[in-house]
Write an enzyme that holds these catalytic residues in place. Structure first.
Site, PDB file in Angstrom:
ATOM      1  N   LYS A 156      -9.172   4.438 -19.730  1.00  0.00           N
ATOM      2  CA  LYS A 156      -9.550   4.802 -21.086  1.00  0.00           C
ATOM      3  C   LYS A 156      -8.331   4.711 -22.003  1.00  0.00           C
ATOM      4  O   LYS A 156      -7.831   3.637 -22.252  1.00  0.00           O
ATOM      5  CB  LYS A 156     -10.211   6.185 -21.069  1.00  0.00           C
ATOM      6  CG  LYS A 156     -11.228   6.382 -19.918  1.00  0.00           C
ATOM      7  CD  LYS A 156     -12.468   5.546 -20.043  1.00  0.00           C
ATOM      8  CE  LYS A 156     -13.336   5.535 -18.785  1.00  0.00           C
ATOM      9  NZ  LYS A 156     -13.752   6.824 -18.270  1.00  0.00           N
ATOM     10  N   ASP A 167      -9.085  17.427 -15.949  1.00  0.00           N
ATOM     11  CA  ASP A 167      -9.253  16.026 -16.333  1.00  0.00           C
ATOM     12  C   ASP A 167      -8.858  15.922 -17.804  1.00  0.00           C
ATOM     13  O   ASP A 167      -9.514  16.490 -18.680  1.00  0.00           O
ATOM     14  CB  ASP A 167     -10.715  15.604 -16.102  1.00  0.00           C
ATOM     15  CG  ASP A 167     -10.933  14.108 -16.338  1.00  0.00           C
ATOM     16  OD1 ASP A 167     -10.268  13.542 -17.229  1.00  0.00           O
ATOM     17  OD2 ASP A 167     -11.783  13.522 -15.647  1.00  0.00           O
ATOM     18  N   TYR A 179     -17.447  14.401 -16.340  1.00  0.00           N
ATOM     19  CA  TYR A 179     -17.827  12.987 -16.348  1.00  0.00           C
ATOM     20  C   TYR A 179     -18.935  12.784 -15.300  1.00  0.00           C
ATOM     21  O   TYR A 179     -18.889  13.360 -14.209  1.00  0.00           O
ATOM     22  CB  TYR A 179     -16.596  12.139 -16.028  1.00  0.00           C
ATOM     23  CG  TYR A 179     -16.918  10.695 -15.767  1.00  0.00           C
ATOM     24  CD1 TYR A 179     -17.438   9.887 -16.773  1.00  0.00           C
ATOM     25  CD2 TYR A 179     -16.726  10.146 -14.510  1.00  0.00           C
ATOM     26  CE1 TYR A 179     -17.744   8.568 -16.527  1.00  0.00           C
ATOM     27  CE2 TYR A 179     -17.026   8.823 -14.257  1.00  0.00           C
ATOM     28  CZ  TYR A 179     -17.533   8.037 -15.268  1.00  0.00           C
ATOM     29  OH  TYR A 179     -17.837   6.734 -15.018  1.00  0.00           O
ATOM     30  N   ARG A 237       0.821  -1.220   0.000  1.00  0.00           N
ATOM     31  CA  ARG A 237       0.000   0.000   0.000  1.00  0.00           C
ATOM     32  C   ARG A 237       0.855   1.271   0.000  1.00  0.00           C
ATOM     33  O   ARG A 237       0.383   2.369  -0.278  1.00  0.00           O
ATOM     34  CB  ARG A 237      -0.969  -0.033   1.189  1.00  0.00           C
ATOM     35  CG  ARG A 237      -2.277   0.599   0.871  1.00  0.00           C
ATOM     36  CD  ARG A 237      -3.468   0.308   1.791  1.00  0.00           C
ATOM     37  NE  ARG A 237      -3.300  -0.566   2.898  1.00  0.00           N
ATOM     38  CZ  ARG A 237      -2.872  -0.194   4.106  1.00  0.00           C
ATOM     39  NH1 ARG A 237      -2.542   1.058   4.342  1.00  0.00           N
ATOM     40  NH2 ARG A 237      -2.783  -1.079   5.079  1.00  0.00           N
TER      41      ARG A 237
HETATM   42  C1  PLP Z   1     -14.284   7.344 -17.006  1.00  0.00           C
HETATM   43  C2  PLP Z   1     -13.930   8.723 -16.585  1.00  0.00           C
HETATM   44  C3  PLP Z   1     -13.637   9.016 -15.256  1.00  0.00           C
HETATM   45  C4  PLP Z   1     -13.723   7.978 -14.169  1.00  0.00           C
HETATM   46  O1  PLP Z   1     -12.722   7.027 -14.304  1.00  0.00           O
HETATM   47  P1  PLP Z   1     -12.878   5.482 -13.802  1.00  0.00           P
HETATM   48  O2  PLP Z   1     -11.559   4.906 -14.218  1.00  0.00           O
HETATM   49  O3  PLP Z   1     -14.060   4.911 -14.498  1.00  0.00           O
HETATM   50  O4  PLP Z   1     -13.059   5.534 -12.328  1.00  0.00           O
HETATM   51  C5  PLP Z   1     -13.246  10.311 -14.951  1.00  0.00           C
HETATM   52  N1  PLP Z   1     -13.191  11.264 -15.891  1.00  0.00           N
HETATM   53  C6  PLP Z   1     -13.484  11.024 -17.181  1.00  0.00           C
HETATM   54  C7  PLP Z   1     -13.412  12.123 -18.173  1.00  0.00           C
HETATM   55  C8  PLP Z   1     -13.877   9.753 -17.569  1.00  0.00           C
HETATM   56  O5  PLP Z   1     -14.191   9.528 -18.851  1.00  0.00           O
END
Ligand code: PLP
Length: 406
Positions: free
Chosen positions: A226, A201, A136, A82
């Protein structure tokens, strides 16, 4: 020089190329792997250890104290999984290089990464967040519901400076935003934040198309699930930032446990190697699909970012649920950034958790579809979209059928 006379280690000057002096495509393949050749390795090792033996418990106590003070990665072997993992650290090093930040801290998911940022600021008594919609869906939900004790003020980019309060700990934006692909000027947003950290983001753009830290964002968030992973088989999140903030994030990660599994760290490092190639190839296809959709009478509106990218959003005149039901090659699924093309209906899925009025107010129309373009051939994708859009293809046989029955 033949291979038998090759030294086992390259000379020092080859190993220590200064960060930032190599192009992005080169960093994508080499960052986080700089030590491998001199260890006689080619692929990075996967370290699955949860604990690390040490006969020097005094030394270990000192390393734990140092971690508690600054959150810096402990020197020497990690103490416990951790606190840090060498395979995950390779991915963190590589992503930091690509985003042009000092450090990066990886988490079990994008939401775990955002949660850690909110906990860092909240623990400093800075619970107020200023945010711009759309975000998101689950980021919106986390802030709106105040699940981690934060309080959010939603505003537009021009309203950021006025929305700041003495207890504002964070300004949060997405550009291009999920799912409308709305873009904002990160440099002017960062300016409006003053001394409050801006979190951008960067999941949709990836460092291939945009490096928010260069424009003044202190924190760059990714859902690594992603594009960074890129193959639809890893869940992960990461925050790229300065080392001071990274230390606090590691301390929160240690205390709250949202760590990334080492195998996921390995897959993400592998994913980064092809990130520039994947993003550029998928973006070229996406731009062409956006052009064809914009010229199609069945489509009311197309959103495609100025900076490009592999995401296309579009509003249909007909029923978006019918389009989802008719795709064959394209997979009807939430998420994005994989090698294969996905389509989803944000109002039903990715942004379902956002209140309908807030959602519509942020430009997420009930007729909006979000397409994540993969690496398939553009003509095959267009053929599938053309069939899924329906009407035009169906209208002709229907008219013929009616003519025949008249
Ligand atoms: C999918 C997504 C998230 C969240 O990410 P996870 O890996 O699903 O927890 C945050 N921001 C954006 C722009 C996303 O597309």
């Amino acid at each position: 020089m033949d291979s038998a006379s090759m030294p086992t280690s390259p000379p020092d000057d080859v190993r220590t190329t200064a960060p930032g002096s190599r192009a992005l495509a080169t960093e994508a393949v080499h960052a986080g792997r700089d030590d491998l050749a001199r260890q006689g390795l080619h692929a990075p090792p996967i370290d699955l250890s949860t604990t690390y033996p040490s006969y020097d418990s005094r030394g270990e106590a000192a390393r734990i104290d140092a971690f508690a003070a600054t959150g810096a990665d402990p020197d020497g072997p990690p103490v416990y999984g951790r606190l840090g993992n060498p395979t995950v650290a390779r991915f963190e090093t590589a992503l930091a290089r690509l985003e042009g930040t000092e450090s990066a801290v990886a988490f079990a998911s994008g939401m775990a990464a955002l949660s850690a940022v909110l906990l860092v600021r909240g623990s400093m008594g800075l619970r107020h967040v200023v945010a711009v919609r759309p975000l998101y869906g689950c980021s919106d939900h986390l802030l709106t519901a105040g699940l981690l004790g934060s309080e959010v003020t939603w505003t537009d980019p021009a309203g950021i400076a006025d929305a700041l309060r003495p207890d504002t700990g964070l300004v949060m934006v997405e550009s291009p935003a999920n799912p409308t692909l709305a873009e904002l000027d990160l440099r002017s947003v960062a300016h409006a934040c003053g001394s409050v950290p801006l979190l951008a983001d960067n999941t949709f753009a990836t460092p291939v198309l945009q490096r928010p830290a260069e424009q003044g964002a202190r924190l760059v968030l990714h859902s690594a699930t992603k594009y960074l992973g890129g193959h639809g088989d890893v869940m992960a999140g990461v925050v790229a930032c300065d080392e001071e903030f990274a230390g606090r994030l590691r301390q929160v990660r240690f205390a709250t446990g949202g760590v990334l599994h080492p195998l996921a760290g390995y897959l993400l490092l592998r994913g980064l190697a092809t990130l520039p190639v994947r993003v550029r190839a998928a973006s070229a296809t996406a731009a062409e699909l956006a052009r064809r959709l914009a010229a199609d009478p069945r489509v009311a509106r197309v959103h495609y970012p100025r900076i490009g990218g592999a995401m296309v959003s579009f509003e249909v005149h007909g029923d978006p649920h019918e389009v989802i039901g008719r795709v064959r090659l394209i997979t009807p699924a939430v998420s994005l950034g994989s090698v294969d093309t996905l389509i989803q209906h944000p109002a039903s899925i990715s942004h379902r958790i956002v209140d309908a009025d807030d959602r519509r107010g942020a430009g997420v129309s009930d007729r909006l579809l979000r397409l994540s373009v993969g690496l398939e051939d553009v003509e095959d994708l267009w053929a599938d979209l053309d069939g899924a859009l329906g009407e035009r293809a169906e209208a002709i046989p229907l008219r013929e059928a009616l003519a025949r029955t008249e």
